[in-house]
Design a protein around this motif. Sequence first.
Motif, PDB file in Angstrom:
ATOM      1  N   TRP A 241     -27.038  47.283  -5.145  1.00 38.83           N
ATOM      2  CA  TRP A 241     -25.587  47.139  -5.298  1.00 38.83           C
ATOM      3  C   TRP A 241     -24.963  46.890  -3.930  1.00 38.83           C
ATOM      4  O   TRP A 241     -25.531  47.202  -2.888  1.00 38.83           O
ATOM      5  CB  TRP A 241     -24.962  48.377  -5.954  1.00 38.83           C
TER       6      TRP A 241
ATOM      7  N   THR B 254     -20.661  33.047 -16.893  1.00 39.85           N
ATOM      8  CA  THR B 254     -19.979  33.740 -15.795  1.00 39.85           C
ATOM      9  C   THR B 254     -18.509  33.371 -15.686  1.00 39.85           C
ATOM     10  O   THR B 254     -17.774  34.006 -14.938  1.00 39.85           O
ATOM     11  CB  THR B 254     -20.651  33.392 -14.450  1.00 39.85           C
TER      12      THR B 254
ATOM     13  N   VAL C 223     -19.059  40.599 -14.544  1.00 40.36           N
ATOM     14  CA  VAL C 223     -19.794  41.865 -14.620  1.00 40.36           C
ATOM     15  C   VAL C 223     -20.833  41.767 -15.733  1.00 40.36           C
ATOM     16  O   VAL C 223     -20.490  41.544 -16.893  1.00 40.36           O
ATOM     17  CB  VAL C 223     -18.835  43.028 -14.876  1.00 40.36           C
ATOM     18  N   ALA C 224     -22.094  41.920 -15.385  1.00 38.73           N
ATOM     19  CA  ALA C 224     -23.171  41.732 -16.358  1.00 38.73           C
ATOM     20  C   ALA C 224     -23.028  42.666 -17.554  1.00 38.73           C
ATOM     21  O   ALA C 224     -23.260  42.260 -18.693  1.00 38.73           O
ATOM     22  CB  ALA C 224     -24.516  41.951 -15.677  1.00 38.73           C
TER      23      ALA C 224
ATOM     24  N   MET D  37     -20.543  45.470  -6.758  1.00 35.16           N
ATOM     25  CA  MET D  37     -21.358  44.538  -7.530  1.00 35.16           C
ATOM     26  C   MET D  37     -22.704  45.184  -7.812  1.00 35.16           C
ATOM     27  O   MET D  37     -23.390  45.624  -6.890  1.00 35.16           O
ATOM     28  CB  MET D  37     -21.570  43.229  -6.762  1.00 35.16           C
TER      29      MET D  37
ATOM     30  N   ASP E 236     -24.568  41.162 -11.603  1.00 40.46           N
ATOM     31  CA  ASP E 236     -23.174  40.721 -11.453  1.00 40.46           C
ATOM     32  C   ASP E 236     -23.109  39.467 -10.583  1.00 40.46           C
ATOM     33  O   ASP E 236     -24.014  39.181  -9.789  1.00 40.46           O
ATOM     34  CB  ASP E 236     -22.324  41.823 -10.813  1.00 40.46           C
ATOM     35  N   CYS E 237     -22.011  38.741 -10.727  1.00 40.10           N
ATOM     36  CA  CYS E 237     -21.870  37.480 -10.017  1.00 40.10           C
ATOM     37  C   CYS E 237     -20.406  37.296  -9.633  1.00 40.10           C
ATOM     38  O   CYS E 237     -19.506  37.709 -10.374  1.00 40.10           O
ATOM     39  CB  CYS E 237     -22.322  36.333 -10.928  1.00 40.10           C
TER      40      CYS E 237
ATOM     41  N   ARG F 264     -15.027  37.450 -10.969  1.00 39.51           N
ATOM     42  CA  ARG F 264     -15.981  38.554 -10.907  1.00 39.51           C
ATOM     43  C   ARG F 264     -16.585  38.705 -12.298  1.00 39.51           C
ATOM     44  O   ARG F 264     -15.917  39.135 -13.238  1.00 39.51           O
ATOM     45  CB  ARG F 264     -15.294  39.848 -10.485  1.00 39.51           C
TER      46      ARG F 264
END
Length: 334
Positions: free
Chosen positions: A142, A241, A220-221, A156, A160-161, A218
């Motif tokens: 992270w 994404t 978030v997975a 992150m 995450d991307c 942003r």
Amino acid sequence: MTAPRPASSLRIVLGCADLDAALAFYTEELDFRLDMIMPADAPRMAALSGYGLTLVLRRVAAVAHPGDTGREAASMSANRDVVAATDWVVGRAGMQYRDLIPGRWEGRIIASHIRIPQGGPVPDYVHYHRVGFQMIFCRRGWVRVVYEDQGPPFVMQEGDCVLQPPTIRHRVLEASPGLEVVEVGCPAEHETWRDHALTLPTPQRRPQRLFDGQRFVRAVAADAPWRIASPSASHCMHRDTGIAQATDGVADVRILRASSGSACRAPTAMPEGGARFVFVLRGRLGIHGADGGMQELRTDEACLRVLAQADTFEALDTDAEWLDVCLSPRALAS
């Protein structure tokens, strides 16, 4: 000693064999301030200011920059693959970089595997990049970051991307031990400018603000559902994404994987004249070319495909998962 900050009226260019040592001397001993550095993965030029001067330091060494490897051979007028990454090198803010596209397609694109082995606070500063496109995918661990007009710092997590639109100010604050991210940007070499005046986070929050026509994203997975990639690829799932919409089609970034414990063939659409970067997150991925041959990629291996509309991407393991970045001609012309 404190250097006054009048507008610089004189520009001096100096060559140095050790850029890091020269930067330390001028900033720590003579109190010049760092304004710009490039490229981030293995800096060889920096601009400093102080005492009414602009000082440009240029690294001069016999060893070539990793990005120069095979550059002439990488003029991709036809389909070409780039798989073998370079060794790890120390770049900006002490981060370690591994170049995933040696040659960088004549400077059009860079893909870097970046890590911070020890973790902890990162010696970063508020800065921005002069780019046409740039995204960051958290590969392992992270990282805590903060972005201009996007609220307080956030973390992150793996999977995450973020889309870093051109010139958005940001800062890396802290990382877990063993942090790894994958960064893709156009053009390959771009300037990183330090913003001495701005403090992050900014008091205002403007999530819809456009930076050179692009909006911060942003992804978030944990919040993104897996969906069937296309009607013709029912055994392939993808997690979007939102980058295609936020860039108005400059780039499309998705994570793909096999579904239901089955191998799958992924959709292969790519803009005419564009490029596709693939990074394998888990398992094995087969790429079938128009000539009937197949290239196999394994975990942490990458590939750049250009002018390859007839390619078919196949998960060779039932748990295969990969990062898929499609770049339009607009991204590559930046």
